[in-house]
Scaffold this motif. Structure first.
Motif, mmCIF file in Angstrom:
data_model
loop_
_atom_site.group_PDB
_atom_site.id
_atom_site.type_symbol
_atom_site.label_atom_id
_atom_site.label_comp_id
_atom_site.label_asym_id
_atom_site.label_seq_id
_atom_site.Cartn_x
_atom_site.Cartn_y
_atom_site.Cartn_z
ATOM 1 N N PRO A 101 -5.322 3.102 3.243
ATOM 2 C CA PRO A 101 -4.529 3.668 2.145
ATOM 3 C C PRO A 101 -5.340 3.733 0.854
ATOM 4 O O PRO A 101 -6.030 2.775 0.494
ATOM 5 N N PHE A 139 0.831 -1.197 0.000
ATOM 6 C CA PHE A 139 0.000 0.000 0.000
ATOM 7 C C PHE A 139 0.867 1.248 0.000
ATOM 8 O O PHE A 139 1.988 1.245 0.511
ATOM 9 N N VAL A 140 0.333 2.320 -0.575
ATOM 10 C CA VAL A 140 1.071 3.563 -0.724
ATOM 11 C C VAL A 140 0.289 4.702 -0.080
ATOM 12 O O VAL A 140 -0.917 4.832 -0.292
ATOM 13 N N GLN A 141 0.999 5.513 0.707
ATOM 14 C CA GLN A 141 0.357 6.653 1.356
ATOM 15 C C GLN A 141 1.284 7.861 1.342
ATOM 16 O O GLN A 141 2.475 7.741 1.623
ATOM 17 N N LEU A 201 -4.013 4.197 -2.182
ATOM 18 C CA LEU A 201 -3.269 3.679 -3.331
ATOM 19 C C LEU A 201 -2.548 2.374 -2.999
ATOM 20 O O LEU A 201 -2.201 2.120 -1.840
#
Lengths: 452, 452
Positions: free
Chosen positions: B78, B65-67, B80
């Motif tokens: 998250p 996951f990207v934050q 993204l």
């Protein structure tokens, strides 16, 4: 049902545009290699503690953090973060592999970087950077600074997006000049330079007002002197050398920078860069404190509003956070996604006008083996080629060819078979000819000579 | 001081290896284009709700996951996540841009994907996938399945990593056969197929034991019949066609799959794939339930332990989560990072044996302009070339050339100047000749003809 959509701030292209974009990246990469730059790629993410060596800066606040499902469930600080430029990964790479690399280390790197920018038109959260850097061990002679403009010239000449100018300056000249003026405090100097840097955008008059106004309170005479200094531009190689000589005489404190820049200009000429492609511009400071010597910016002569399309400069030490070695370097970066987007907005991008792709049509299913044989022959000669595997109405096939962006269509149907020929159609001009089957390959290979 | 290091599970290469890896990607991409596949790229991250359409699966648990910094501070789920393959992004892409694409849509995509795998040798968390897919709208004739092996053949022929076999099967044949055997429950069939899929790795005997043992409890006769079926292999095109005819006669339930596979084989031959490069293999099931017809695996004949280096197949509907359109397709994927790593382990990768890069040496600083002129001439002819910008001892320059991996070195010093020649050294063979300055370019362009 989920609505399919891309995240904000990304530049996703249709295939025809993607071909044009890939062409841009290929031209950049090819010219980087031409000058002996070696490819590297680094992982999209770095360990957070490696990536974020400083605290506070704006870039830091724009970082994207990465966590696996497991890490997210456990909580705690994210171990990974997406790279926000290619310079920090380069520093880490050089420090990590120092003993396996040959110095001066010349690398190019074409990858995407990530910044949590505020979403707005033309601002990207994911974008390509195309960087070259030369890294010396202990020292790196200033002549390496001269090679960079030769590479820039090669890249933008082949990209053929119009006339351009590579502007050069040297931070040591700026520093010497401002120190002689009594603006010697580092922070104060940086603030003034930041305003000077805006001259090409805001105009000299507006910047002068700012410098005279509150916050700076510089006297009128000082501002006039500053503007007189930074507004000098060279128009030819000789005029550039003359300006440098003049400058050194008037402001002895700029001597070191002047000598470096003179050496750089002399070598740029020896490298064959035409003199209408480079010029002195003392208003270029580059925002970053990072640069210590030569600095570069490149602008399109006919599209000044686009701003610099390729910037960089000389720095003192690449990897002080990761290595005790002194690693001075010089480099530039082309922000390809932003450049592509701007050129497209300006109408300078035509999706693959020169795709050279061939579509082999199919009118009758029974002709499929022959169509496949034609395609095989073309592919063997290096021609990109698709076969219509289903017989369809000709109009539908032309429609498909147009939508994909094919340049030529080969037709082999009942009448062609009877005559022992194939039909070849140039899809851009609409011109169609019947040629002997054996002439197809030479004809396509030299389509222009054949008047197609 | 921070220890510079790469995150676990990433494959970071030194420049020489990177050149070899880039060569691999270029060969793959070039051959994909040769068959009319169009490039696309998608963002490295997708919106989480778009990416994770299903719940639970193993892939889902491996997602990164990207934050952004801001989102991380605010907490919450998250928004993204990094792509874990190129198939889900393709489905989203096709659904999102459906009305702007031409169908059948033929795309290739060469990008990195991300999986939170357990860290171990040869397992990567970041790796390249090189995919092609053809997506039909409403329908896609089975003949498209035949083109894929022709592309695989073109790619691995040019990669020149030894003889290979493209194995083909059809899930409809497997389903028909097992249904006729009374193994018709979907889940049960999937479990048996998963074991069958292991035959090439575990051996037939071990798999037979598993099928007879606890959990499956299949009678001896049934297991023998299954093995007799799945172990049949073709050795020539004709033997493949004969096996298919036999199969259809013995097991009428397999007829649909047999007919499809026969059509595919006939066209593969028409496409010019040599018959020793493809074979029937009924033990190939491919783990995924995703595939519904033709399935492919490709193995290196001399390195069976590497397993499949290129796999894929036909699927019913690409984007059911994102679009009401029915979008059947067929495609394959090459896991380039894993393949490169395995070939390197097997000693099949020699970092740029054919770099063709030229280093122009420098013995005296005064010769720099001439060295730059030589480099300019070579670059103009498309030769990748670096100039030693600092005069150094010759031994040091050779050492540098060796470490970077140059193929040739051009020397122009006092004695060469006196004689009006340049020295050209082949760095692999050590052979050095003096040639007229004007012969340098033709000599380098045709180095082999000149006995260099």
């Amino acid at each position: 049902m989920i609505k399919p959509r891309t995240p904000a701030g990304t530049l996703e292209l249709l295939p025809g545009e993607q071909r044009a974009f890939n062409h841009m990246l290929e031209v950049i990469g090819r010219n980087y290699r031409r000058f002996g730059f070696q490819p590297i790629e680094t992982p999209v993410f770095e360990l957070t503690e490696v990536l974020l060596t400083k605290t506070g800066g704006e870039t830091e606040r724009q970082v994207y953090f990465v966590q696996s499902t497991g890490a997210l469930e456990q909580g705690g600080a994210p171990e990974l973060a997406l790279r926000f430029d290619l310079t920090v990964p380069l520093a880490r790479y050089v420090a990590e592999h120092e003993h396996q690399l040959a110095f001066p280390f010349r690398r190019y790197q074409i990858q995407r970087v990530y910044r949590g920018e505020r979403a707005q038109k033309g601002r990207f959260r994911e974008f390509y950077q195309c960087d070259i850097d030369v890294i010396g061990k202990d020292s790196l002679p200033v002549r390496y600074d001269a090679e960079i403009p030769a590479v820039i010239h090669a890249v933008f000449s082949e990209l053929a997006i119009g006339p351009f100018t590579i502007s050069l300056n040297n931070r040591k000249i700026l520093r010497g000049f401002f120190e002689a003026m009594g603006i010697s405090d580092g922070e104060h100097q940086a603030l003034v330079l930041r305003e000077i840097d805006k001259i090409d955008k805001r105009g000299a008059e507006a910047v002068a007002q700012t410098l005279k106004g509150e916050g700076f309170n510089l006297p009128h005479a000082a501002v006039e002197k500053i503007l007189g200094f930074v507004l000098r531009r060279s128009s030819t190689h000789d005029s550039a050398m003359a300006i440098l000589a003049e400058l050194k005489a008037e402001h002895p404190q700029t001597a070191e920078g002047v000598d470096e820049l003179a050496e750089v200009l002399t070598l740029i000429k020896a490298l064959g860069v035409p003199e209408n492609r480079y010029a002195l511009n003392f208003s270029i400071a580059r925002g970053l404190d990072y640069y210590t010597g030569t600095v570069y910016e490149t602008t399109l002569d006919d599209y000044p509003q686009i701003g610099s399309i390729c910037s960089g400069g000389r720095y003192e030490n690449l990897a002080s956070h990761y290595s005790k070695s002194k690693l001075p370097g010089v480099g530039i970066s082309i922000g390809a996604s932003r450049l592509f987007w701007q050129l497209r907005e300006a109408g300078l991008i035509t999706p693959d006008a020169q795709s050279h792709m061939v579509l082999v049509g199919l009118m009758r299913d029974e002709d499929l083996p022959e169509a496949l044989a034609i395609a095989r022959e073309l592919r063997g000669a290096g021609i990109d080629c698709e076969v219509q595997l289903e017989a369809k109405k000709l109009a539908k096939q032309f429609q498909y060819a147009d939508k994909v962006g094919f340049s030529y269509m080969v037709l082999y149907g009942e009448s062609e078979q009877a005559k022992g020929v194939v039909s070849l159609k140039n899809l851009a001009t609409g011109k169609q000819v019947e040629i002997a089957r054996g002439d197809l390959l030479p004809c396509l290979s030299q389509a222009r000579d054949w008047g197609l």
